[in-house]
Design a protein around this motif. Structure first.
Motif, PDB file in Angstrom:
ATOM      1  N   UNK A 206      -6.162  19.666   6.328  1.00 49.44           N
ATOM      2  CA  UNK A 206      -5.783  18.236   6.285  1.00 49.44           C
ATOM      3  C   UNK A 206      -6.477  17.406   7.251  1.00 49.44           C
ATOM      4  N   UNK A 207      -6.395  16.228   7.151  1.00 49.85           N
ATOM      5  CA  UNK A 207      -7.160  15.311   8.292  1.00 49.85           C
ATOM      6  C   UNK A 207      -6.248  13.914   8.641  1.00 49.85           C
ATOM      7  N   UNK A 208      -6.042  13.584   9.742  1.00 51.06           N
ATOM      8  CA  UNK A 208      -5.225  12.383  10.077  1.00 51.06           C
ATOM      9  C   UNK A 208      -6.105  11.432  11.114  1.00 51.06           C
ATOM     10  N   UNK A 291     -13.846   9.542  -1.594  1.00 52.16           N
ATOM     11  CA  UNK A 291     -14.145  10.888  -0.943  1.00 52.16           C
ATOM     12  C   UNK A 291     -12.793  11.706  -0.980  1.00 52.16           C
ATOM     13  N   UNK A 292     -11.450  10.974  -1.075  1.00 45.16           N
ATOM     14  CA  UNK A 292     -10.232  11.620  -1.143  1.00 45.16           C
ATOM     15  C   UNK A 292      -9.414  11.344   0.015  1.00 45.16           C
ATOM     16  N   UNK A 293      -9.765  10.340   0.503  1.00 46.78           N
ATOM     17  CA  UNK A 293      -8.864   9.781   1.743  1.00 46.78           C
ATOM     18  C   UNK A 293      -7.731   8.954   1.014  1.00 46.78           C
ATOM     19  N   UNK A 294      -6.303   8.925   1.642  1.00 48.81           N
ATOM     20  CA  UNK A 294      -5.560   7.768   1.219  1.00 48.81           C
ATOM     21  C   UNK A 294      -5.504   6.874   2.419  1.00 48.81           C
ATOM     22  N   UNK A 295      -5.627   5.586   2.111  1.00 44.78           N
ATOM     23  CA  UNK A 295      -5.785   4.475   3.327  1.00 44.78           C
ATOM     24  C   UNK A 295      -4.801   3.773   3.372  1.00 44.78           C
ATOM     25  N   UNK A 296      -4.283   3.314   4.737  1.00 39.28           N
ATOM     26  CA  UNK A 296      -3.204   2.559   4.816  1.00 39.28           C
ATOM     27  C   UNK A 296      -3.908   1.286   5.657  1.00 39.28           C
ATOM     28  N   UNK A 297      -3.371  -0.011   5.525  1.00 40.56           N
ATOM     29  CA  UNK A 297      -3.988  -1.027   6.180  1.00 40.56           C
ATOM     30  C   UNK A 297      -2.727  -1.707   6.871  1.00 40.56           C
ATOM     31  N   UNK A 298      -2.348  -1.857   8.015  1.00 38.14           N
ATOM     32  CA  UNK A 298      -1.004  -2.441   8.560  1.00 38.14           C
ATOM     33  C   UNK A 298      -1.641  -3.421   9.649  1.00 38.14           C
ATOM     34  N   UNK A 299      -1.137  -4.552   9.558  1.00 45.06           N
ATOM     35  CA  UNK A 299      -1.817  -5.728  10.431  1.00 45.06           C
ATOM     36  C   UNK A 299      -0.793  -6.674  11.131  1.00 45.06           C
ATOM     37  N   UNK A 300      -1.114  -7.050  12.316  1.00 38.01           N
ATOM     38  CA  UNK A 300      -0.233  -8.282  12.882  1.00 38.01           C
ATOM     39  C   UNK A 300      -1.072  -9.539  12.626  1.00 38.01           C
ATOM     40  N   UNK A 347       0.614  13.080   2.701  1.00 36.71           N
ATOM     41  CA  UNK A 347      -0.731  13.133   2.166  1.00 36.71           C
ATOM     42  C   UNK A 347      -1.583  13.848   3.035  1.00 36.71           C
ATOM     43  N   UNK A 348      -2.458  14.771   2.544  1.00 35.97           N
ATOM     44  CA  UNK A 348      -3.063  15.628   3.361  1.00 35.97           C
ATOM     45  C   UNK A 348      -4.242  14.987   4.172  1.00 35.97           C
ATOM     46  N   UNK A 349      -4.931  14.256   3.574  1.00 29.84           N
ATOM     47  CA  UNK A 349      -6.013  13.445   4.132  1.00 29.84           C
ATOM     48  C   UNK A 349      -5.771  11.857   4.480  1.00 29.84           C
ATOM     49  N   UNK A 350      -5.604  11.227   5.512  1.00 32.61           N
ATOM     50  CA  UNK A 350      -5.006   9.815   5.502  1.00 32.61           C
ATOM     51  C   UNK A 350      -5.868   9.044   6.585  1.00 32.61           C
ATOM     52  N   UNK A 351      -6.323   7.982   6.116  1.00 30.21           N
ATOM     53  CA  UNK A 351      -7.070   7.064   7.247  1.00 30.21           C
ATOM     54  C   UNK A 351      -6.049   5.615   7.360  1.00 30.21           C
ATOM     55  N   UNK A 424      -1.532  17.266  11.627  1.00 27.95           N
ATOM     56  CA  UNK A 424      -0.990  18.525  10.937  1.00 27.95           C
ATOM     57  C   UNK A 424      -1.508  19.873  11.805  1.00 27.95           C
ATOM     58  N   UNK A 425      -0.712  20.692  11.550  1.00 27.18           N
ATOM     59  CA  UNK A 425      -0.915  22.123  12.157  1.00 27.18           C
ATOM     60  C   UNK A 425      -2.079  22.376  11.414  1.00 27.18           C
ATOM     61  N   UNK A 426      -3.231  22.960  12.415  1.00 28.46           N
ATOM     62  CA  UNK A 426      -4.455  23.630  11.786  1.00 28.46           C
ATOM     63  C   UNK A 426      -5.222  22.538  10.950  1.00 28.46           C
ATOM     64  N   UNK A 427      -5.025  21.344  11.431  1.00 30.94           N
ATOM     65  CA  UNK A 427      -5.642  20.099  10.760  1.00 30.94           C
ATOM     66  C   UNK A 427      -6.453  19.499  11.727  1.00 30.94           C
ATOM     67  N   UNK A 428      -7.283  18.534  11.505  1.00 31.38           N
ATOM     68  CA  UNK A 428      -8.318  17.627  11.996  1.00 31.38           C
ATOM     69  C   UNK A 428      -7.521  16.274  12.587  1.00 31.38           C
TER      70      UNK A 428
END
Length: 527
Positions: A206-208, A291-300, A347-351, A424-428
């Motif tokens: 996993x990666x955050x 590539x497999x990342x789920x992407x969030x965009x949050x904005x002010x 979700x395991x991989x998040x941007x 996440x534990x053992x994650x990036x």
């Protein structure tokens, strides 16, 4: 006349607040003054009464619509929320919406009808019972008309007049519909380009990754970079806590002095605006999704162009600001809950992209009311600005700017702490922070604001964090370009694809700095 003045004041206050209400009031006042001016001809009185009624009715309905939108949606008519809804609505959907909101709107419609009726009665009475004006009264009316002419001569004030605002609004909706068809096509092309590049993730597990983009922050005003005022105590504390894992790039630069152009360069690796006849341009978010990342965009921010060019490439979009322009008072701290919700998503991989208002003018609106950490007593910054001959208004702008950065420091620090907590534990885990461009607040010239002509308009902060491995301390002295930031973020995400250019990644051993060509004079990029 008193009833008309009261009604007009209520309409203005319903639809506007603060300084803008005073500006709109200046646009209404000439109507009341015109009605007070003596006219002998009965026919012209009637013509005047009809004209004044029509114009006052426009202000009354404008205020009612604005109040309705604020009450239900906390939005202004020209916010991206309302513009997008109007542009994306069919005639059938309008009928369905009106039907579903009829009970809510019934009272408002009734009040509007009564207000219009009272306005008509009051105008008729004022026309019928008009008393002659004395010479001093005529002089006073003329003087007030001259003062009110400021509002009509000033384009920023005049654009809020209902007869100017709503036709412009309709054109914005029309233009947005046209732009959407083009932007959707461009986004589809970018996704096809990304698939053709075959992006992969080079690290297992996993990666955050969190990207915090801010606005109008000049690193010269950050104590983390050596500024005399303590504007960034939280980031300084984190720098000590995360020694080896938090990298402060000392010589970071934007190549653009405005938000939209800067973000375009960042997400397109500095190349999206180049001639691209083969349609091979890449967008970082498209590559990450492919590539497999789920992407969030949050904005002010409330910016339709940013929303369409970048945010809509994400899987999840959250826009908390419903008022466009510099007068919005939406605070960046309101995004922290949104960030935490995304961080706890399984979700395991998040941007996660967090787009802050930062220190965008007006500076006083970028921190909570009453927060004045640098107003108590003169300090070294004040002394230097006095010695340099800067006027009082510029010194006050610097205080407001630095106060905004103090609040901003707390928000940015909390984004890093939240990221660190939810890796996440053992994650990036990785976090990146930078500003789109700088800001001139008496650094090189007597000016406060965006500044494409001075180096202050391009000096920005840039910070990187990752949970493992740490960073070599020597990397901090490398000059850094915001339009190359996409390459570095891709490294933090372990993204690989056909056509990568590692020599633009500030973390790569092959990094090859090339000074950008800026409109401002910069003698050295390594300071």
């Amino acid at each position: 006349m008193g009833l008309l003045a009261a009604g007009a004041a209520v309409a203005v206050v319903m639809g506007h607040d603060g300084r803008r209400a005073a500006q709109v009031a200046m646009l209404v006042l000439p109507l009341l003054l015109w009605l007070r001016w003596p006219v002998a001809s009965t026919g012209w009185r009637r013509v005047r009464a009809v004209a004044v009624f029509a114009l006052l009715a426009a202000f009354l309905l404008d205020g009612a619509v604005r109040a309705y939108l604020v009450k239900l949606y906390q939005a202004t008519p020209d916010s991206s929320l309302v513009l997008s809804a109007a542009a994306n609505t069919t005639a059938r959907e309008i009928r369905e919406y009106l039907s579903s909101q009829l009970s809510t709107m019934a009272l408002a419609i009734g009040v509007a009808i009564v207000a219009l009726a009272l306005t008509g009665v009051a105008i008729a009475a004022a026309t019928r019972d008009q008393a002659p004006l004395s010479r001093p009264g005529r002089i006073a009316v003329i003087a007030l008309l001259v003062v009110c002419s400021i509002g009509y001569l000033s384009k920023p004030w005049r654009r809020h007049h209902p007869l100017t605002f709503w036709p412009t609004w309709a054109e914005q909706v029309k233009d947005l519909r046209l732009a959407w068809s083009d932007q959707q096509g461009q986004r589809d092309q970018l996704m096809r380009n990304a698939r053709a590049a075959s992006p992969t993730i080079a690290a297992a597990g996993p990666a955050t990754v969190v990207l915090v983009l801010t606005d109008s922050v000049n690193r010269d005003n950050m104590s983390l970079y050596g500024y005399a005022r303590q504007t960034t105590p939280q980031l300084a504390a984190l720098s000590g806590e995360e020694a080896g894992r938090l990298l402060t790039l000392r010589h970071a630069w934007s190549v653009e002095a405005a938000t939209l152009a800067s973000l375009s360069g960042l997400f397109s690796f500095g190349e999206r605006d180049a001639d691209d006849p083969a349609g091979r341009a890449q967008h970082l978010l498209a590559l990450a999704r492919t590539a497999g990342y789920k992407i969030w965009w949050m904005s002010n921010h409330d910016d339709v162009a940013v929303d369409q060019q970048h945010a809509r490439l994400a899987d999840e979009v959250e826009m908390i600001n419903r008022q466009p322009g510099r007068s919005t008072a939406s605070l960046d701290g309101e995004l922290l809950d949104c960030l935490e919700e995304a961080l706890v998503d399984p979700t395991p991989r998040k941007l996660i992209v967090v787009h802050l208002l930062g220190a965008h003018p007006h500076y006083r609106l970028r921190r909570p009311p009453g927060d004045h950490p640098f107003d108590d007593a003169p300090d070294a910054v004040d002394a230097r600005m006095i010695r340099d001959g800067h006027p009082v208004w510029l010194r006050e702008s610097r205080q407001d700017y630095d106060a905004a950065l103090r609040y901003h420091d707390d928000v940015v620090a909390q984004t890093l702490r939240l990221t660190r907590r939810h890796v996440p534990d053992a994650g990036q885990g990785a976090w990146m922070f930078l500003s789109d461009h700088g800001q001139e607040v008496g650094h090189d010239i007597v000016h406060a604001g965006h500044s494409p002509g001075t180096a202050a308009g391009y000096r920005i902060p840039a910070l990187l964090w990752r949970n493992a491995p740490g960073f070599d301390a020597s990397l901090a002295s490398r000059p850094f370009r915001a339009d190359w930031a996409g390459w570095t973020l891709a490294e933090l995400m372990h993204l690989r694809w056909t056509g990568m250019a590692a020599d633009r990644n500030v973390l790569d051993p092959t990094y090859a700095w090339r000074p950008p060509t800026l409109p401002a004079r910069v003698s050295r990029f390594d300071r």
